[in-house]
Design a protein around this motif. Structure first.
Motif, PDB file in Angstrom:
ATOM      1  N   CYS A   8       2.924  40.351  18.593  1.00 58.34           N
ATOM      2  CA  CYS A   8       2.813  39.555  17.380  1.00 58.34           C
ATOM      3  C   CYS A   8       1.722  38.511  17.600  1.00 58.34           C
ATOM      4  O   CYS A   8       1.795  37.723  18.530  1.00 58.34           O
ATOM      5  CB  CYS A   8       4.151  38.882  17.102  1.00 58.34           C
ATOM      6  SG  CYS A   8       4.129  37.860  15.649  1.00 58.34           S
ATOM      7  N   GLU A  10      -0.249  36.946  14.571  1.00 60.64           N
ATOM      8  CA  GLU A  10      -0.475  36.040  13.461  1.00 60.64           C
ATOM      9  C   GLU A  10       0.679  35.979  12.473  1.00 60.64           C
ATOM     10  O   GLU A  10       0.754  35.041  11.699  1.00 60.64           O
ATOM     11  CB  GLU A  10      -1.749  36.443  12.710  1.00 60.64           C
ATOM     12  CG  GLU A  10      -2.988  36.347  13.571  1.00 60.64           C
ATOM     13  CD  GLU A  10      -4.232  36.833  12.868  1.00 60.64           C
ATOM     14  OE1 GLU A  10      -4.172  37.095  11.659  1.00 60.64           O
ATOM     15  OE2 GLU A  10      -5.257  36.960  13.534  1.00 60.64           O
ATOM     16  N   GLU A  11       1.563  36.939  12.448  1.00 61.89           N
ATOM     17  CA  GLU A  11       2.572  37.005  11.407  1.00 61.89           C
ATOM     18  C   GLU A  11       3.859  36.275  11.732  1.00 61.89           C
ATOM     19  O   GLU A  11       4.746  36.205  10.903  1.00 61.89           O
ATOM     20  CB  GLU A  11       2.887  38.469  11.087  1.00 61.89           C
ATOM     21  CG  GLU A  11       1.700  39.195  10.498  1.00 61.89           C
ATOM     22  CD  GLU A  11       2.048  40.622  10.128  1.00 61.89           C
ATOM     23  OE1 GLU A  11       3.240  40.940  10.033  1.00 61.89           O
ATOM     24  OE2 GLU A  11       1.116  41.395   9.948  1.00 61.89           O
ATOM     25  N   CYS A  12       3.986  35.713  12.918  1.00 66.51           N
ATOM     26  CA  CYS A  12       5.205  34.997  13.241  1.00 66.51           C
ATOM     27  C   CYS A  12       4.889  33.822  14.157  1.00 66.51           C
ATOM     28  O   CYS A  12       3.942  33.857  14.924  1.00 66.51           O
ATOM     29  CB  CYS A  12       6.244  35.915  13.875  1.00 66.51           C
ATOM     30  SG  CYS A  12       5.660  36.812  15.300  1.00 66.51           S
ATOM     31  N   SER A  13       5.713  32.820  14.049  1.00 68.57           N
ATOM     32  CA  SER A  13       5.522  31.608  14.835  1.00 68.57           C
ATOM     33  C   SER A  13       6.885  31.155  15.338  1.00 68.57           C
ATOM     34  O   SER A  13       7.843  31.072  14.566  1.00 68.57           O
ATOM     35  CB  SER A  13       4.897  30.537  13.936  1.00 68.57           C
ATOM     36  OG  SER A  13       4.985  29.275  14.533  1.00 68.57           O
ATOM     37  N   TYR A  14       6.981  30.885  16.619  1.00 68.17           N
ATOM     38  CA  TYR A  14       8.228  30.418  17.235  1.00 68.17           C
ATOM     39  C   TYR A  14       7.893  29.184  18.062  1.00 68.17           C
ATOM     40  O   TYR A  14       7.077  29.247  18.979  1.00 68.17           O
ATOM     41  CB  TYR A  14       8.809  31.533  18.102  1.00 68.17           C
ATOM     42  CG  TYR A  14       9.920  31.121  19.043  1.00 68.17           C
ATOM     43  CD1 TYR A  14      11.093  30.542  18.575  1.00 68.17           C
ATOM     44  CD2 TYR A  14       9.798  31.329  20.409  1.00 68.17           C
ATOM     45  CE1 TYR A  14      12.104  30.187  19.444  1.00 68.17           C
ATOM     46  CE2 TYR A  14      10.814  30.986  21.288  1.00 68.17           C
ATOM     47  CZ  TYR A  14      11.955  30.410  20.795  1.00 68.17           C
ATOM     48  OH  TYR A  14      12.960  30.059  21.665  1.00 68.17           O
ATOM     49  N   PHE A  45      11.033  28.823  13.267  1.00 68.04           N
ATOM     50  CA  PHE A  45      10.525  30.194  13.179  1.00 68.04           C
ATOM     51  C   PHE A  45       9.782  30.300  11.857  1.00 68.04           C
ATOM     52  O   PHE A  45      10.363  30.037  10.802  1.00 68.04           O
ATOM     53  CB  PHE A  45      11.660  31.219  13.251  1.00 68.04           C
ATOM     54  CG  PHE A  45      11.179  32.633  13.146  1.00 68.04           C
ATOM     55  CD1 PHE A  45      10.489  33.223  14.199  1.00 68.04           C
ATOM     56  CD2 PHE A  45      11.378  33.374  11.996  1.00 68.04           C
ATOM     57  CE1 PHE A  45      10.029  34.520  14.105  1.00 68.04           C
ATOM     58  CE2 PHE A  45      10.925  34.672  11.890  1.00 68.04           C
ATOM     59  CZ  PHE A  45      10.243  35.248  12.957  1.00 68.04           C
ATOM     60  N   ASN A  46       8.509  30.631  11.924  1.00 70.16           N
ATOM     61  CA  ASN A  46       7.640  30.704  10.741  1.00 70.16           C
ATOM     62  C   ASN A  46       7.712  29.428   9.904  1.00 70.16           C
ATOM     63  O   ASN A  46       7.720  29.457   8.681  1.00 70.16           O
ATOM     64  CB  ASN A  46       7.980  31.924   9.881  1.00 70.16           C
ATOM     65  CG  ASN A  46       7.515  33.205  10.527  1.00 70.16           C
ATOM     66  OD1 ASN A  46       6.690  33.197  11.438  1.00 70.16           O
ATOM     67  ND2 ASN A  46       8.040  34.318  10.076  1.00 70.16           N
ATOM     68  N   TYR A  48      10.185  27.356   9.508  1.00 69.31           N
ATOM     69  CA  TYR A  48      11.533  26.976   9.067  1.00 69.31           C
ATOM     70  C   TYR A  48      12.365  26.504  10.249  1.00 69.31           C
ATOM     71  O   TYR A  48      12.343  27.107  11.320  1.00 69.31           O
ATOM     72  CB  TYR A  48      12.252  28.161   8.404  1.00 69.31           C
ATOM     73  CG  TYR A  48      11.639  28.591   7.108  1.00 69.31           C
ATOM     74  CD1 TYR A  48      11.886  27.891   5.929  1.00 69.31           C
ATOM     75  CD2 TYR A  48      10.811  29.709   7.046  1.00 69.31           C
ATOM     76  CE1 TYR A  48      11.323  28.286   4.730  1.00 69.31           C
ATOM     77  CE2 TYR A  48      10.240  30.117   5.846  1.00 69.31           C
ATOM     78  CZ  TYR A  48      10.498  29.393   4.701  1.00 69.31           C
ATOM     79  OH  TYR A  48       9.942  29.789   3.516  1.00 69.31           O
ATOM     80  N   ASN A 161      15.274  39.382  12.734  1.00 68.75           N
ATOM     81  CA  ASN A 161      13.969  39.139  13.341  1.00 68.75           C
ATOM     82  C   ASN A 161      14.191  39.030  14.836  1.00 68.75           C
ATOM     83  O   ASN A 161      15.067  38.276  15.275  1.00 68.75           O
ATOM     84  CB  ASN A 161      13.375  37.822  12.825  1.00 68.75           C
ATOM     85  CG  ASN A 161      13.052  37.875  11.353  1.00 68.75           C
ATOM     86  OD1 ASN A 161      12.212  38.656  10.930  1.00 68.75           O
ATOM     87  ND2 ASN A 161      13.716  37.047  10.560  1.00 68.75           N
TER      88      ASN A 161
END
Length: 182
Positions: A8, A10-14, A45-46, A48, A161
Motif C-alpha cells: 500500500c 497511497e490509498e491508506c494511512s496508518y 486510519f485514513n 479517522y 481493512n
C-alpha cells in the motif's frame, strides 16, 4: 491464512501512538492469548480516529497467535500480534509478525513482561504488572501491505481493512518466551 503481494503506497494511512505506560491483562483463549490494555491510544486510519476494540463491541481486541495466521513468503512466522480497531467506517486489523530473536530490544521486553506470567488454563485471566510497556514497542514504523477481506479468524466473515507488516520488520521475541507461548 492469507498472503499478500502488493504494498500500500497511497490509498491508506496508518498513524499510531499507543499508550506509553499501559497496564495489561492476559487471558488464555486456547488457540491464542487475548491481551487487554488501557489508557489513551491515538490511532488514525485514513485520517479517522480509531480505537482498540472490535467493531461489534465484543472482547478479544488484541490477539497473540502462535504460529502466525498470515503467511510470509509462503510460510508462517513464529507468532503474530493482531490488534483490532473500530471507528467510523470499516474496522481495521493491524497484524505484526513476530520472529524469534535474542537481545534486549523493546519488543523482547514487551513480551518478557507478559508471556512468563500468562496462565496456562483456558479462559483464565491474569492481571500483570508491567512498566514502560506499550504497543508502540512491537508495532513497527515501516511500510506495510494492505487488503480488504474477511477476518482471518472465526467467524471468517465480514469486511475488514487489514494492515500486515513485512517479516523483515517483525517484532522480536526471545526463544524462552516463544517456547512458553507454544
Amino acid at each position: 491464512m492469507r498472503s499478500t503481494k502488493q504494498i500500500c503506497r497511497e490509498e491508506c494511512s496508518y498513524q499510531f501512538d499507543y499508550n506509553h505506560n499501559s497496564s495489561a491483562t492476559v487471558i488464555n483463549r486456547g488457540s491464542y492469548l487475548e491481551i487487554q490494555v488501557d489508557g489513551s491510544n491515538k490511532v488514525k486510519f485514513n485520517g479517522y480516529d480509531i480505537d482498540i476494540s472490535r467493531a461489534d463491541g465484543g472482547t478479544h481486541p488484541i490477539r497473540l497467535y502462535q504460529p502466525s495466521l498470515h503467511l510470509f513468503n509462503g510460510s508462517q512466522a513464529n507468532a503474530e500480534l493482531i490488534i483490532q480497531h473500530a471507528g467510523p467506517g470499516e474496522p481495521v486489523l493491524v497484524c505484526v509478525p513476530i520472529t524469534e530473536r535474542g537481545g534486549k530490544g523493546k519488543a523482547n521486553s514487551f513480551f518478557s513482561q507478559i508471556i512468563p506470567h500468562a496462565v496456562s488454563g483456558k479462559d483464565e485471566s491474569q492481571g500483570i504488572n508491567v512498566s514502560n510497556w506499550s504497543l508502540n514497542d512491537v508495532v513497527p514504523s515501516a511500510p506495510f501491505y494492505f487488503y480488504i477481506g474477511a477476518y482471518p479468524f472465526q467467524p471468517c466473515n465480514g469486511k475488514i481493512n487489514t494492515i500486515v507488516f513485512e517479516l523483515k520488520d517483525a517484532a522480536a521475541i526471545s526463544s524462552t518466551d516463544l517456547n512458553t507461548l507454544r
